[in-house]
Design an enzyme around this catalytic site. Structure first.
Site, PDB file in Angstrom:
ATOM      1  N   CYS A 119       0.830  -1.200   0.000  1.00 47.90           N
ATOM      2  CA  CYS A 119       0.000   0.000   0.000  1.00 47.90           C
ATOM      3  C   CYS A 119       0.865   1.251   0.000  1.00 47.90           C
ATOM      4  O   CYS A 119       1.729   1.417   0.855  1.00 47.90           O
ATOM      5  CB  CYS A 119      -0.910  -0.002   1.220  1.00 47.90           C
ATOM      6  SG  CYS A 119      -1.882   1.500   1.408  1.00 47.90           S
TER       7      CYS A 119
ATOM      8  N   CYS B  78      24.959 -10.402  21.730  1.00 45.17           N
ATOM      9  CA  CYS B  78      26.200 -11.131  21.992  1.00 45.17           C
ATOM     10  C   CYS B  78      27.023 -11.105  20.706  1.00 45.17           C
ATOM     11  O   CYS B  78      26.708 -11.795  19.737  1.00 45.17           O
ATOM     12  CB  CYS B  78      25.860 -12.555  22.405  1.00 45.17           C
ATOM     13  SG  CYS B  78      27.261 -13.512  22.976  1.00 45.17           S
TER      14      CYS B  78
END
Length: 368
Positions: A61, A340
């Site tokens: 859209c 990490c």
């Protein structure tokens, strides 16, 4: 009879789409103002007019993509319209919604390259779309919602193809159309600036993602990925193994796991800023641990089912370097989130050297 059939087709299309026109908006007739037949040369010249710094983005859209682009500093204008359809068909909302025209809901984006790069616009676009599906985005289904990036000159083509190649490499499938602009017709006036006129209107792009791009300072165009041979020459064998071959270094035996000096951590391949020492925390994992990136879109999160585990991999945005993994529910993290990250994927820039190395624009990260 013709109007009855057309109305039925339009109603069916709207049932499939969350991007239906507002109730108080009249369907616009096919005229020179709302999209006439491409067989009219004068109209086609007007709608195909471009400048050097223009890109056309189809991302479902067009209300959402238009609003997203307008939120990015440096974008001069974003206009909803219909692109790359059959040239014997009127380009207006009712006919496009039949799904038989080939037109894509597309946003014409004009930008100032002194303020924002094409790289930044394209990576923002890829951040909010799903590149793995065809003829749909979010709740919207139909050929008019097919994703695509359409360029108008060779310089833009090079950038589009370079970014598309990066995105293609980290997608399980890649359905985004990449190619030249064939034609473009502006959409009806009620579609322009739709979400500004209707703040609570439907949008398949989450508002939180929209806001991410309204205040970004890191421009990915300043940190482009080098050629493959240049990367190999630049990196140590360990850096190459980790960033290019998805390797993992040993815990508690890497450069930054226990370092807390003031400064930023950048992608070792491109130099793009990724993490700050202000968000680094002590962790028992044995690798550098951060509660968040400097800017969320600077890293890309992907599902990782390797080694019999279900994890979320973290990669750098422009370099596509393997960085590590992100985990939630971490009791040691102030945010509960632990990025990490392998030390080998990072280069540390001390606070005292940030200005000299071109990162002065991020010094305020350390202001209290």
């Amino acid at each position: 009879m013709h109007r009855t059939i057309l109305a039925s087709l339009l109603a069916a299309a709207m049932l499939l789409s969350g991007c239906s026109r507002p109730k108080d908006a009249a369907v616009q007739p096919a005229s020179s103002e709302t999209g006439s037949s491409q067989s009219e040369p004068e109209q086609e010249v007007m709608n195909m007019e471009t400048t050097e710094n223009v890109i056309y983005l189809a991302g479902g859209c067009f209300w959402g993509i238009e609003q997203l682009m307008q939120s990015i500093p440096g974008v001069i204008d974003a206009q909803s319209g219909y692109a790359n359809g059959s040239d014997e068909t009127d380009a207006n909302y009712p006919t496009v919604c039949t799904g038989k025209t080939g037109f894509r809901e597309t946003v014409r984006v004009e930008y100032d390259p002194e303020q924002v790069s094409l790289d930044a616009l394209l990576l923002a676009y890829f951040y909010v779309i799903d590149p793995t599906v065809e003829n749909r985005q979010g709740n919207d289904v139909g050929t008019q919602y097919q994703t695509g990036v359409y360029y108008t000159n060779d310089k833009a083509k090079e950038t589009v193809e370079r970014i598309a190649e990066i995105e293609r490499s980290r997608s399980r499938s890649f359905k985004v159309e990449i190619g030249p602009l064939v034609n473009f017709y502006p959409a009806e006036e009620y579609h322009q600036d739709y979400l500004e006129k209707n703040p609570n209107g439907y949008c398949h792009i989450p508002l939180a993602e929209m806001k991410l791009f309204s205040s970004l300072r890191i421009d990915p165009g300043d940190y482009q990925k080098p050629a493959a041979e240049a990367i190999r020459d630049k990196l140590t064998s360990e850096q190459y193994r980790v960033t290019q071959q998805n390797g993992t270094e040993r815990p508690f035996a890497n450069e930054f796991w226990d370092q807390f000096e003031k400064g930023i951590y950048v992608d070792v391949v491109t130099g793009e800023p990724l993490f700050s020492s202000t968000d680094k925390f002590e962790s028992g994992c044995g690798w550098p641990a951060f509660s968040k990136p400097i800017e969320e879109p600077a890293v890309v999160e992907l599902p990782d089912d390797s080694h019999g585990m279900h994890r979320t991999e973290v990669r750098s945005r422009t370099g596509d370097s393997h960085l590590g993994h992100v985990f939630t529910g971490d009791p040691e993290s102030p945010s509960g989130v632990r990025y990490c990250i392998n030390s080998a994927s990072l280069r540390f820039v001390p606070y005292a050297k940030m200005e000299a190395e071109g990162y002065g624009y991020l010094l305020d990260l350390f202001e209290e």
